[in-house]
Design an enzyme around this catalytic site. Sequence first.
Site, short mmCIF file in Angstrom:
data_model
loop_
_atom_site.label_atom_id
_atom_site.label_comp_id
_atom_site.label_asym_id
_atom_site.label_seq_id
_atom_site.Cartn_x
_atom_site.Cartn_y
_atom_site.Cartn_z
N VAL A 295 0.84 -1.21 0.00
CA VAL A 295 0.00 0.00 0.00
C VAL A 295 0.87 1.25 0.00
O VAL A 295 0.62 2.22 -0.72
CB VAL A 295 -0.96 0.00 1.21
N ILE A 298 2.78 1.99 -3.57
CA ILE A 298 2.07 2.39 -4.79
C ILE A 298 1.72 3.88 -4.72
O ILE A 298 1.04 4.32 -3.79
CB ILE A 298 0.78 1.55 -4.97
N GLU A 300 -0.57 6.27 -5.27
CA GLU A 300 -1.98 6.31 -5.61
C GLU A 300 -2.35 7.51 -6.49
O GLU A 300 -3.21 7.43 -7.35
CB GLU A 300 -2.85 6.37 -4.34
N ASP A 342 0.88 19.40 -44.85
CA ASP A 342 0.22 19.69 -46.11
C ASP A 342 0.67 21.09 -46.54
O ASP A 342 1.05 21.91 -45.71
CB ASP A 342 -1.29 19.65 -45.90
N ASN A 719 0.59 10.31 1.35
CA ASN A 719 0.38 10.04 -0.08
C ASN A 719 -0.61 11.01 -0.73
O ASN A 719 -0.48 11.36 -1.90
CB ASN A 719 -0.11 8.61 -0.29
N ASP A 723 2.21 14.46 -0.86
CA ASP A 723 2.62 13.94 -2.16
C ASP A 723 1.91 14.68 -3.30
O ASP A 723 2.52 15.22 -4.20
CB ASP A 723 2.29 12.44 -2.27
#
Length: 893
Positions: A295, A298, A300, A342, A719, A723
């Site tokens: 947990v 990762i 999140e 083009d 997190n 974070d």
Amino acid sequence: MKAHSTDTAEVLKTLNTDLNKGLSQEEVIERQTKYGANKLEEKKKKTNLQRFFEQFKDVMIIILLVAAAISLGVAIYDGVTHGFDIIEMIEPFLILAIVLINAIMGVAQESKAEKALDALKNMSAPHARVIRDGVEKIIMSSELVPGDIIKLEAGDFVPADARLIKSVNLKSEESALTGESVPSEKFADVMVKENAPIGDRTNMVFSGCSITYGTAIAVVTATGMATEMGKIAGILANEEETKTPLQEKLAKLGSMLGFLVLSICFVMFLVQIIRDGFNFTNIINAFMSAISLAVSAIPEGLPAVVTIVLSIGVQRMVKRNAIIRRLPAVETLGSASVICSDKTGTLTQNRMTLVKTYVDGGEIVDFNGVADGDTYKMLCYGSLCSDGKVVFEDGAEKHIGDPTETAIVLASHKAGGVQDQLNLESPRVGELPFDSDRKLMTTVNLVNGKPIAIVKGAFDVIANRTVKGDVEKARKACDQMSSNALRVLAIAYKELDKIPENPSFEELENGLTFIGLVGMIDPPRPECKVAVATCRQAGIKPVMITGDHIITATAIAKELGIFVDGDKAITGLELDQMSDEELDREVVNISVYARVSPENKIRIVKAWQKKGQVVSMTGDGVNDAPALKAADIGCAMGITGTDVAKGAADMTLTDDNFATIVEAVKEGRGIFENIRKVVGFLLSTNLAEVLVVFLSTVVLGSIAGLGNPFIPIQLLWINLVTDSLPAVALGMEGVESDIMYHKPKSKNESLFAHGLGIKIGLNGVLLTLTTLAGYVFGAFIMKNASGALNHTAGSTMAFMVLAMSQLVQALNMRSSHSLFKIGFFSNKTMNLSLLVCTVLTAFVLFTPGVVTVFGMMMLDWWLYLVGLGLSILPIIVMEIAKAVGFIKSHSHK
């Protein structure tokens, strides 16, 4: 049967139809059953729900869902063994909320269902004039079948591909299909080579194009998906969307993270079992410790933050006149190493402009809006002998009629010869309309009360009818202008004794006095030359791909700097004769492709992609749409661009300015660098969390009173707060000034290239050491009365140090340059995010009750100072590393 290379009688015979009577109703019904309706087939569109679920195919999203499931498992296990904690149950649902928000944002930013086929369908003519059972009638164009006899006149949309049977001065506007900037002249009685490109099939008219001049009778040869427009629709429907480099890199990152997390968890599980003994309780404890580690490992917020950063990039692009359909396209443009453009309407103005003049006996002169003497007379005579008009509305020019005529009319207007005033002073009293066989147009005007026949047309024809003027010198001037890709018209006149009652070619178009020549071209956009130079400076290869003639295309390419010494220019026919192996060898040397088909354009794009290049394709016509979709990023023109091109492209330039692409590339490069910074920041902080949990559990766990310093709610806070907010601020970092001096990054270049991996590892280790130091220091200093180590105090110190050092780490990741060089406070969003995170962290640390919920305690004041000292240590180390060159400024040079 190739209708364009077959004579009309054979075409009518093969299609089993009668020119005068057309098809019978019975034959029509039979053919409608065989060929179907004259409509474009529609690909079944994805529903919003399908698009929503597609967002969950991303590896990172799958990892997040697994993280949510694991987190829920941890919460339930803890609830069963120790009692349920509402706060601990929040984490899995917050992760799930992040995933849902990310998916909704992805769906919201994608285009409404595929618009390309709808736009193609809407371009089809709604009605057609057809002869059936010997009677002329108007029907829905969808009811047409091969073999129908149709009538066309100026202003009509062409309802299906058709072979001309009879035509009178016919011109068709086909720029959307072929890329030519002027209407194509059409002739029923010519034979065309079987392998002729679409632009050279002068005995055919094509579905979705329009008639600008003349009349015709034609037989339908193809309907629906069998038309040239239908073939493009088929290519669009079958062309799969490619993954962007960013999507591929994030997918690899997700796979790598998944593998690393599982590996570390497995190692940690084994170590704990070996250390604590093999029994059921120890197995469960080791398993839950491993899950807790997963947990924390990762990131999140990574998918959501990347989506937010890309969304911010989309908003920046809008301010720079670029609208993005798909979020990842923002970054892809920054990766572009080849821009296939083009010509008509993209590099040029899509408007014929008079740029050179030559008067009898003189020299070729650049026209800059000023004219006098014979030049002024020539322009005024040319304006009098033109049916085209230029209307000025609110300061904007509106050109009506043949582009070559409107070019002359505008030049005359600029020189002072206003067409309406000229027509009043020298009224037209007779005329001979333009004829494709004669290649001339003649009007009779009363100039100062005297009848004058003014003749305008092809130089060779006028030269043969001229009795006064230096024709040979004029011929050299005409050849010189033609060699520079100019469209040249000659202007002459003849004084008449009286106004002719029945004007004839023989009377008016012989015995002419030559006045001069005008040279016209669809000129390059003024800003494109600078834009092309900037592309080359940035290591980007510009390539012109057009349906126009090779001489015209090469001349424009040379003027813009696209075609340089050593480059090659080829036609679509030459490209068709090249094998894939030959094209693979030569593609890097070819800068101009002329008279190309939609299939040619896709082949060129894919040849570059085979070489690992990130290809951008710009364009505005229907003929550009398949290549726009096949390219890594397609850029459509917003003003002159067709709905088809916009629907197939990833990005639309609202100002049709090629120079905007340069700014978009710069912005895209900056966004990718910001995403790298975000990835580096999140991974280094998560690496620190993993190492702290792993080392404290495996190494410090054997010491009485020590162990994992974090509980789930602390990791959740770190997190989602310290974070995520700085990560979003990193995404808003300004583009570095020297970014367009770097070569494009390789398609296979790792996210961790140019020292990012080293920075992640170094910062991760630094954060780990400072956090563990804080944990151990707090636990030892705040020993209980019994002398036992104080785990809660250590946990408080660890939380503070990790949370605050992550804010410092955000500053470290802003640039490879020193913060003293870029400025500590130059990113205002970063300043705000650091302030908010600091206040929120202080709230958790110093608010009674809240600090307890987070499993922490109040500390002595000086311990907080120690924590702050440990927190700023990483920035000191990184600044020293930058100063001595250990962390180098990233460069693709």
